[in-house]
Design a protein around this motif. Structure first.
Motif, short mmCIF file in Angstrom:
data_model
loop_
_atom_site.label_atom_id
_atom_site.label_comp_id
_atom_site.label_asym_id
_atom_site.label_seq_id
_atom_site.Cartn_x
_atom_site.Cartn_y
_atom_site.Cartn_z
N PHE A 1 0.83 -1.21 0.00
CA PHE A 1 0.00 0.00 0.00
C PHE A 1 0.86 1.25 0.00
O PHE A 1 0.58 2.22 -0.71
CB PHE A 1 -0.94 -0.01 1.21
N GLY A 2 1.94 1.24 0.78
CA GLY A 2 2.84 2.38 0.82
C GLY A 2 3.52 2.64 -0.52
O GLY A 2 3.64 3.78 -0.96
N LYS A 3 3.95 1.58 -1.18
CA LYS A 3 4.58 1.73 -2.50
C LYS A 3 3.58 2.28 -3.51
O LYS A 3 3.91 3.16 -4.31
CB LYS A 3 5.12 0.39 -2.99
N THR A 4 2.36 1.77 -3.47
CA THR A 4 1.32 2.24 -4.39
C THR A 4 1.02 3.72 -4.15
O THR A 4 0.91 4.50 -5.09
CB THR A 4 0.04 1.41 -4.21
N LEU A 5 0.91 4.10 -2.89
CA LEU A 5 0.64 5.50 -2.55
C LEU A 5 1.79 6.40 -3.00
O LEU A 5 1.55 7.49 -3.53
CB LEU A 5 0.42 5.62 -1.04
N LYS A 6 3.03 5.95 -2.83
CA LYS A 6 4.19 6.73 -3.26
C LYS A 6 4.20 6.91 -4.78
O LYS A 6 4.45 8.01 -5.27
CB LYS A 6 5.47 6.03 -2.80
N GLU A 7 3.91 5.84 -5.52
CA GLU A 7 3.87 5.94 -6.98
C GLU A 7 2.76 6.88 -7.43
O GLU A 7 2.95 7.68 -8.35
CB GLU A 7 3.66 4.55 -7.60
N PHE A 8 1.61 6.80 -6.79
CA PHE A 8 0.49 7.69 -7.13
C PHE A 8 0.86 9.14 -6.86
O PHE A 8 0.58 10.02 -7.66
CB PHE A 8 -0.76 7.29 -6.34
N LYS A 9 1.50 9.38 -5.73
CA LYS A 9 1.91 10.74 -5.37
C LYS A 9 2.91 11.29 -6.38
O LYS A 9 2.80 12.43 -6.82
CB LYS A 9 2.53 10.73 -3.97
N ASN A 10 3.88 10.47 -6.78
CA ASN A 10 4.86 10.90 -7.78
C ASN A 10 4.20 11.17 -9.12
O ASN A 10 4.56 12.13 -9.82
CB ASN A 10 5.96 9.86 -7.93
N ALA A 11 3.23 10.35 -9.51
CA ALA A 11 2.55 10.54 -10.80
C ALA A 11 1.73 11.82 -10.78
O ALA A 11 1.75 12.58 -11.76
CB ALA A 11 1.67 9.35 -11.10
N THR A 12 1.03 12.09 -9.70
CA THR A 12 0.21 13.30 -9.65
C THR A 12 1.10 14.53 -9.54
O THR A 12 0.75 15.58 -10.07
CB THR A 12 -0.79 13.26 -8.48
N LYS A 13 2.24 14.41 -8.89
CA LYS A 13 3.17 15.54 -8.82
C LYS A 13 3.69 15.87 -10.21
O LYS A 13 3.81 17.03 -10.58
CB LYS A 13 4.34 15.22 -7.89
#
Length: 56
Positions: A31-43
């Motif tokens: 879940f943490g990895k997925t959240l980090k990837e999502f955050k980087n993509a939206t950034k």
């Protein structure tokens, strides 16, 4: 409707019963990895929009 501390405890107990104590850390990491990837993509998307605004 905000989630209170009692609700969080009930969710944690349900997750523990559903997945077991050995599987929870693995699910947390995923879940943490997925959240980090999502955050980087939206950034990246917001950075692209800022660049477009600067160009105009």
């Amino acid at each position: 409707m905000p989630i209170g501390p009692i609700s969080l405890v009930l969710i944690a107990i349900f997750a523990l019963l559903l997945f077991g104590p050995n599987k929870l850390p693995e699910l947390g990491r995923a879940f943490g990895k997925t959240l980090k990837e999502f955050k980087n993509a939206t950034k990246g998307l917001t950075d692209d929009e800022d660049d477009k605004k600067k160009d105009k």
